[in-house]
Each structure stands twice: as structure tokens, then as C-alpha cells.
Design a protein around this motif. Structure first.
Motif, short mmCIF file in Angstrom:
data_model
loop_
_atom_site.label_atom_id
_atom_site.label_comp_id
_atom_site.label_asym_id
_atom_site.label_seq_id
_atom_site.Cartn_x
_atom_site.Cartn_y
_atom_site.Cartn_z
N TRP A 48 -119.79 -59.40 19.17
CA TRP A 48 -120.52 -60.54 19.74
C TRP A 48 -120.03 -60.79 21.17
O TRP A 48 -120.84 -60.94 22.10
CB TRP A 48 -120.27 -61.78 18.86
N ASN A 52 -122.22 -60.04 24.78
CA ASN A 52 -122.44 -61.01 25.86
C ASN A 52 -121.86 -60.52 27.18
O ASN A 52 -122.45 -60.73 28.25
CB ASN A 52 -121.84 -62.37 25.48
N HIS A 136 -132.31 -63.68 22.73
CA HIS A 136 -131.65 -64.73 21.97
C HIS A 136 -132.67 -65.80 21.54
O HIS A 136 -133.70 -65.98 22.17
CB HIS A 136 -130.56 -65.39 22.81
N ASP A 212 -123.81 -72.01 17.68
CA ASP A 212 -124.23 -70.63 17.85
C ASP A 212 -124.06 -69.83 16.56
O ASP A 212 -123.05 -69.97 15.85
CB ASP A 212 -123.43 -69.95 18.97
N PRO A 214 -124.36 -65.71 15.08
CA PRO A 214 -124.53 -64.31 15.47
C PRO A 214 -125.77 -63.71 14.80
O PRO A 214 -126.05 -63.97 13.63
CB PRO A 214 -123.25 -63.66 14.94
N ASN A 224 -126.65 -60.43 19.00
CA ASN A 224 -127.28 -61.46 19.84
C ASN A 224 -126.97 -62.85 19.29
O ASN A 224 -126.23 -62.99 18.31
CB ASN A 224 -128.80 -61.23 19.91
N THR A 225 -127.55 -63.87 19.89
CA THR A 225 -127.20 -65.25 19.55
C THR A 225 -128.43 -66.08 19.23
O THR A 225 -129.44 -66.01 19.94
CB THR A 225 -126.45 -65.92 20.72
N ARG A 227 -129.02 -69.94 19.16
CA ARG A 227 -128.38 -71.21 19.54
C ARG A 227 -129.23 -72.37 19.00
O ARG A 227 -130.41 -72.48 19.32
CB ARG A 227 -128.22 -71.31 21.05
#
Length: 800
Positions: A48, A52, A136, A212, A214, A224-225, A227
Motif C-alpha cells: 500500500w 502510493n 482510487h 482509508d 486498502p 489502491n485506496t 477513502r
């Protein structure tokens, strides 16, 4: 990552005992689930962080998918599959006396969505990560989701979803990345250094705190994230009634889709939408600026996608940030906004295109209203220059009209791309529903037919079928689902077809056990499992389905020796709390079930089951067990549908209208492998344009229709009184808006054909195989590759 069973077992036991201060033998199943989830999240954290960092230095365009819904389902086994450690973990737990299946049930379905819109967003996130694309999700962390549905005496009862009761093992709170969101107050302007500046004065401030999660790609290091924003009281707000302020703030993220029949609900929805948009865009711009790039390059490195109209406030909010915070002029900000934003439309229903009263919008979002007003003024001026004197045209396309703020025009005008979600849907948008906009922006409109992630809906939901496919054609289909077409070589193999039939039968037996456990209704796994599961709405026509069941019941009662293969009709659907007609249909389905299931004359030839609280985890049991997939919306009303794809991928045969993606399914499988009926989209649109449809005529001249409709109000259902008069009136007094009567005869005929076809086992299994083989086109991987290439212009980033 764990490379062996002993390594996993040792790490699992050690982690559990350290976390809970107890021996493994004394630990609870919930503690074991939490431990396993925490281990997985910690295992992916390295990748993760790497993901990023790689995105930061690669310079590749970042995609942010803004959606009011993300219907994720359970993530435990899904993450294990994507990480490639499912077998190790399952075997290790088994040696410790733990069943992975049982452990998985301790994970609640995340209450972050309702129907196809949210599930599509979840499938897209999975595909983005699995394709190594830098994309994301941005959403809201609803405390109680939509609602948990219970059926009491046949009625839908709404209860709060308690999905966060035990926390959420996959999320990480990022309190230091919170954003302050401004509501109410007023705007003051002044000239500073020769420039007009605006200040939001005396606002009510709400803190948006990100959580957040994963998003793990399949057999890749990309993480990716997603959120999710939570609304919390701000330390920067001085409030005369602090308890009311705290209550109002926490209400923002309490429920998905609060009832907006009253002003209070409208305000709450607008707050949700602005909080999502403002917090997300502020965070996106901050992330962009950390890379030391010029703000004028924003659109070259960032794509922000508006999923349906709910995040349409991204248009004025991005303008606000670029002008008020970054100091850009209007023309510069507008150029960046339009070229950064893109919009997906999900409906042809005008009532589903959001509109907000100006009297609410203006005081709640004063600076945003000023910007919307200016966008509207400039756009209307352009229209006037092109079509002088065309007041009606301008009025129909304006963002502000008749005291309302229209979100669809706002999203269209402020985006460089507008896409539909099935070829038919896009054509209807271009040629009818949004034709005026299409003529102004012809280059912006495009089609991206929806897809589903086969990793969840086939590999996870139907592992035996997935295993048979891999054993037969190799594992290449997992990365390239078009390779499923290689299964067509087995069309004439009786042994292979029987294997498919045996897997289907086992899935039906599993679902039958679940139905008995949950409802007490014993269903015959040898019967045809005829299933309609989706959001309950009049245009989806659950009513047509249930009226046909009533007709079959009447036929058996009139002719007790009527010969038909036993059929189990299974429904699952939530009706929006304020949608009273839909709730009446749920009551009708359950009343029919009570009548049919307890009549000895029927003798099991028909069974009706309504499964409460339909959700992703329940869908994973339903789709693999279906023989028949009901996709019977009024033609032209369903944008795409994705349930049709899930059923198809699991070998069910579609009964459907030529609507949404059913059109493309038909082209792929051929008309001999699908059961089509009813009006075409063009015929429906013609009726709507020119009239000519008279429900009363069908009622008077078709005895079948007259009988079932009269049964709604003549005491056929005991102790229901006038319960179904609203349904009766919708069909007769309001002229059957969704053409249930017009399609009834065609539907009854095709259902009879279904029953006869099912008796030819080899022929049925061959049709099933063709559907599975042709379903690869509907992978969300294909859809996302098209978005990435045609709309977002982004490329994969390989994490090393």
C-alpha cells in the motif's frame, strides 16, 4: 506474505494471543476473525505504501472515482483470493480447527450502498487495482448504511444496519488529514490587490475525517485506496446550541439516502453530497500540490469522475478551490474544471435526475450557489447566441429554472465526458433524453457498457464452477475473460455439460438449505429456481412477475391436473423507506407466497420465497443457484443492469426485455439462448410520445389479467382489506405507466417456453454453457480499460 501453512499458523496464533491476551484455545471466533483481518491488512500495508510512493514518482495520471455508494460486500475471502493465499490460510485454519467459511460470517457487509450503482463502483475499484491502474474511490462512511430489512407479517420493516458495531477491520482512520467543510453563513466580497476575493463568513463548520481502506489487486502488488469520509464536530465552530450542532453534524453520515420528502431530509442529502465532494477535492488538490507541479497542469495529471449526479457539486466546488484558494481567473479555472471532470449517467428516468430547491440550496451553500449561478448565466448566454429567441430550449437546458438547481445539466456542462452504461442507454440519452445537450456537446457523449468483477461473482461466489473452467481451459481466463469462449468447444460434450449441471444442482441445494434456515420454507432443489433480485422499483416490474405467479396459481386451481415442471420463484429486494408503492409490492409478494405455499392443491408445483435483507453476501449464494434470471424492466427504462451479467456468468438463462445490457447479451449469446418478450424500447418511447396505450382495454379483453387484478381488491387475500388498492389504481386509474398489461401475454408465453425448454436437460445445459462462455465481455476489467483509454487517459503503473 505467508509462503507455507506452518508459517501462517505460527503467525496467526502468535498475533491472536498478543492482541487479546488469551490463549488460542480460549479465544472466540470473533477474536479469530479480527486477528485474521488485521494480519491481512498489515500484510498489504507494505505494498500500500509502495503503491502510493510509486504513483507519486511515476507522474502517471491519477483517477479519483467519486460515488455516494460503494457496495463492497465482505472482503475477507476476496482479499485472500486476490493475494493468492486463500488455500494456505484455509488449510492452516482447518488444522487449527477453524472453518474459513464460518469465520467469514463474522464480517458484516459494509453498509455503504444500496443497489447496482454501488456494486458497480466496488467492481470498478477491484478492476482498477487488478489492472495496475492508479485509481482510487472517494465515498462516505455511513454509520447505519441504507437500512437492514426485516419482513414482519409480509411488510418491510427498516432497522439500522449495525455493520460498525464491532468496528471495521479493514479501515485506517487518518485524523491528521481531516478537512473543514463550510455550510450556511454568508459570502462577503472585496477588492484585494486589484482582484475580487470572496470570504465565507460565519459558517457552520463540519470536520470531515477520512477512513482509508486498502483495495487489493488480483495477483499484483498494487494496493489502491478507498477513502471514506466521516462527519465530526469541528473545534473551529462556536455554536450557541452545541448539542444540536453535534446531533446535526453526526446525522450527515448516519444513513445513506435519508428520506427527502421533507426539507430536513433534503438538507441532509445536500450536506452529504457537498461533504463528499468538498473533502475529496480538497484532499486531491493537496496531494497534487505536494508533487510541486503547476496548478495549470491539474487536468494532465488528475481525472475526477462523477458517478451519477450525487457528486455533481464537484463542478462548482472545483471552481471554488481554483478561484478562491488558488487565485485563478474564471476562464482558467473553467478550462481546468471541464478537462479534469467526467460524468457517468445511470438513468433515463427524469425523476431520478436530482433537483434541489433554490430556497434550500442557496442559504446552505452560499458560495457554491454563486458559482452555479454564474455557470448557468454563461451557459444560457452561449445558448442564446446559438439559438436566439429559443426560450423553451434554454429553459429546458438551464441549471437554474423554476426555483430549482438541476444537477444533471450541471454535471454535463462541467465535464469533458458524459457516458452511458449500455449501448441502448447511451443512444436513448443522445437521441432523446439528453438530445439538446448532445447537439451542443456531441464530442462529449460516449458509451461504456457496464461490467462485473469475475473475481467475486465467479471465482469467489462459485468456486466449483471456476475450478471446472480452469481445469478445462487453463487459468488464462482469470486475466483475460474473453478466453471463456474456449468453453464452447465442450458444447457437444455430454460429460462436461453434466459436470456443469451437477455444480448447479449443488449450488441449488446450498441455497435451499439457506432458505429453509432463514424462512422455514422447504423448497425443492429439483424445481426451476426462477429468481428476481434487485432494487425494488416500479420500472423493474417485480409486479409483472408476481401477477404472473397469481395467474399460474389460478390456472392450477382451475385445472388441478395442469402439467408444469415445479418452479420456485425467489425474490430479494429493498424498497426505499419513502417509496410506498414499492413497499406494497413487497407485501403483495409475501401475501402471494402465503397463499400459494400453503395450498395443498398446488402441491409444491409453485413455491414463492422472499429473502429479506438482500445484500452482496446473500447475492453470492443466489447467483450460482439460479436457473432463470428475471430481467423484465420496461424497455428503455433500465440503463444497463449488472445482475443480468452476474446471473449469466453463473449459467442462468435470462428471461428479459430488450432493455439495457440485455441487448448486448442477446447479440453475444444469440436469440436461441435467451428468452425475450415484450415491447421494444422504441415501441415504449412511441407510446410515451404519442399515446395510444389504454390499460382498461387489456383489463376488459384478457380474462387472465382481469382475474389477477380483481384479486388485488376482492378479498382474495384474507385480512388485507384495501392493502393493494394503490397497486390496483396504478394499473387502471393511472393507465399502467410501465406497460405491465401490454407485456403480460408475451411474458406468460415465454415463461411457458422456459418450462418446456427446461425439460430438455442437454439442451438447457448447452444454453447455460453458451451464456457462461460469452459472459467474459461483461468483465469490469474490459469496462475499466475503456474508461482508462477513452475518458481518463491513464496507464498502468507496475509496483515493483
Amino acid at each position: 506474505m505467508f509462503s507455507s501453512v506452518p508459517e501462517f499458523k505460527a503467525a496467526f496464533v502468535s498475533k491472536l494471543e498478543m492482541a487479546y491476551g488469551t490463549t488460542f484455545e480460549e479465544s472466540t471466533r470473533r477474536e479469530q476473525f479480527q486477528t485474521l483481518g488485521t494480519m491481512i491488512r498489515e500484510q498489504v500495508s507494505t505494498n500500500w505504501i509502495k503503491t502510493n510512493e510509486m504513483y507519486r514518482i511515476s507522474g502517471k495520471k491519477q483517477v479519483y472515482y467519486l460515488s455516494i455508494e460503494f457496495l463492497l460486500g465482505r472482503l475477507l475471502r476476496h482479499n485472500l483470493i486476490n493475494l493468492g493465499i486463500e488455500q494456505i490460510v484455509s488449510k492452516g485454519l482447518g488444522e487449527l480447527g477453524i472453518e474459513l467459511d464460518k469465520l467469514e460470517e463474522f464480517e458484516a457487509d459494509a453498509g455503504l450502498g444500496n443497489g447496482g450503482l454501488g456494486r458497480l463502483a466496488a467492481c470498478f475499484l477491484d478492476s482498477l487495482a487488478s489492472l495496475n491502474l492508479p485509481g482510487h474511490g472517494c465515498g462516505i462512511r455511513y454509520k447505519h448504511g441504507l437500512f437492514e430489512q426485516a419482513i414482519v407479517d409480509g411488510y418491510q420493516v427498516e432497522l439500522p444496519e449495525q455493520w460498525l458495531k464491532h468496528g471495521h477491520v479493514w479501515e485506517v482512520r487518518k485524523g491528521d488529514e481531516a478537512e473543514e467543510i463550510l455550510f450556511w453563513g454568508h459570502v462577503e466580497s472585496s477588492i484585494e490587490n486589484g482582484r475580487l476575493v470572496f470570504r465565507h463568513v460565519n459558517p457552520e463548520i463540519v470536520t470531515a475525517v477520512p477512513y482509508d481502506m486498502p483495495v487489493v489487486g488480483y495477483h499484483t502488488k498494487t494496493v489502491n485506496t478507498l477513502r471514506l469520509w466521516n462527519a465530526e464536530p469541528s473545534k473551529f465552530t462556536a455554536h450557541s446550541d452545541i448539542l444540536k450542532y453535534k446531533k446535526d453534524t453526526e446525522a450527515i453520515c448516519e444513513f445513506l439516502y435519508p428520506d427527502d420528502t421533507h426539507d430536513e431530509g433534503k438538507i441532509l442529502r445536500l450536506k452529504q453530497q457537498y461533504l463528499l465532494v468538498s473533502a475529496s477535492l480538497r484532499a486531491i488538490i493537496k496531494s497534487f500540490k505536494k508533487k510541486k507541479r503547476s496548478i495549470f497542469e491539474l487536468h494532465e495529471h488528475t481525472s475526477i469522475h462523477i458517478n451519477d449526479t450525487h457528486p455533481a457539486l464537484a463542478v462548482p466546488e472545483l471552481m471554488r478551490i481554483l478561484m478562491d484558494d488558488e487565485g485563478l481567473g474564471w476562464d482558467e479555472a473553467w478550462h481546468l474544471t471541464v478537462n479534469t471532470l467526467s460524468y457517468t449517467n445511470h438513468t433515463t428516468l427524469s425523476e431520478a435526475l436530482e433537483r434541489w430547491p433554490e430556497r434550500i440550496f442557496r442559504p446552505l451553500l452560499p458560495r457554491i450557489y454563486m458559482i452555479v449561478e454564474e455557470i448557468n448565466e454563461r451557459f444560457c448566454r452561449q445558448l442564446w447566441d446559438r439559438h436566439p429567441g429559443s426560450w423553451e430550449l434554454i429553459e429546458s437546458m438551464a441549471i437554474l429554472a423554476h426555483g430549482e438547481v438541476r444537477m444533471a445539466p450541471l454535471a454535463i456542462i462541467g465535464s469533458h465526458s458524459i457516458n452511458g452504461v449500455a449501448r441502448l442507454h447511451t443512444e436513448i440519452l443522445k437521441e432523446r433524453e439528453m438530445n439538446n445537450f448532445y447537439r451542443v456537446f456531441p464530442d462529449r457523449f460516449n458509451n461504456k457498457t457496464n461490467g462485473i468483477t469475475h473475481r467475486r461473482w465467479l471465482m469467489k461466489a462459485n468456486p466449483k464452477l471456476a475450478g471446472l473452467i480452469t481445469d478445462s481451459i487453463g487459468p488464462g481466463w482469470i486475466k483475460d475473460t474473453l478466453q471463456l469462449e474456449e468453453l464452447l468447444q465442450f458444447k457437444e460434450s455430454g460429460a462436461f455439460l453434466e459436470e456443469i449441471g451437477s455444480i448447479k444442482q449443488a449450488n441449488k441445494e446450498r441455497l435451499a438449505s439457506r432458505i429453509l434456515e432463514k424462512t422455514g420454507i422447504a423448497v425443492d432443489p429439483a424445481s426451476i429456481f426462477d429468481i428476481q433480485v434487485k432494487r425494488l422499483h416500479a420500472y423493474k416490474r417485480q409486479l409483472l412477475n408476481v401477477l404472473h405467479i397469481m395467474y399460474l396459481y389460478n390456472r392450477i386451481k382451475e385445472y388441478p391436473n395442469y402439467d408444469m415442471h415445479p418452479r420456485t420463484f425467489i425474490f430479494g429486494a429493498k424498497a426505499s423507506p419513502g417509496y410506498y408503492f414499492a413497499k406494497k409490492v413487497i407485501k403483495l409478494i409475501n401475501s402471494v407466497a402465503l397463499k400459494v405455499n400453503n395450498d395443498p392443491v398446488v402441491n409444491g408445483r409453485i413455491k414463492v420465497v422472499f429473502l429479506e435483507n438482500y445484500r452482496v453476501s446473500l447475492g453470492e449464494e443466489i447467483f450460482p443457484a439460479a436457473d432463470v434470471s428475471e430481467q423484465i424492466s420496461t424497455a428503455s427504462k433500465e440503463a444497463s443492469g449488472t445482475g443480468n451479467m452476474k446471473f449469466m456468468m453463473n449459467g442462468a438463462l435470462t428471461v428479459g426485455t430488450l432493455d439495457g445490457a440485455n441487448v448486448e447479451i442477446t447479440e453475444l449469446v444469440g436469440r436461441e439462448n435467451i428468452f425475450l418478450f415484450g415491447l421494444s424500447a422504441e415501441e415504449v418511447l412511441e407510446f410515451q410520445r404519442n399515446g395510444g396505450y389504454h390499460a382498461q382495454e387489456y383489463y376488459h379483453y384478457d380474462r387472465r389479467i382481469r382475474t389477477v387484478v380483481d384479486q388485488l381488491i376482492n378479498g382474495f387475500f384474507p385480512d388485507t382489506g384495501n392493502e393493494f388498492s394503490e397497486i390496483y389504481d396504478s394499473l387502471l386509474s393511472y393507465n399502467d405507466q410501465y406497460f405491465v398489461f401490454r407485456d403480460f401475454s408475451s411474458y406468460a408465453e415465454i415463461q411457458e417456453q422456459v418450462g418446456k425448454s427446461y425439460l430438455d436437460r442437454a439442451g438447457w445445459l448447452k444454453k447455460s454453457l453458451v451464456n457462461i462462455a460469452k459472459s467474459g465481455y461483461f468483465s469490469s476489467d474490459r469496462t475499466i480499460e475503456e474508461y482508462a483509454k477513452d475518458i481518463w487517459h491513464t496507464e498502468p503503473v507496475i509496483i515493483k
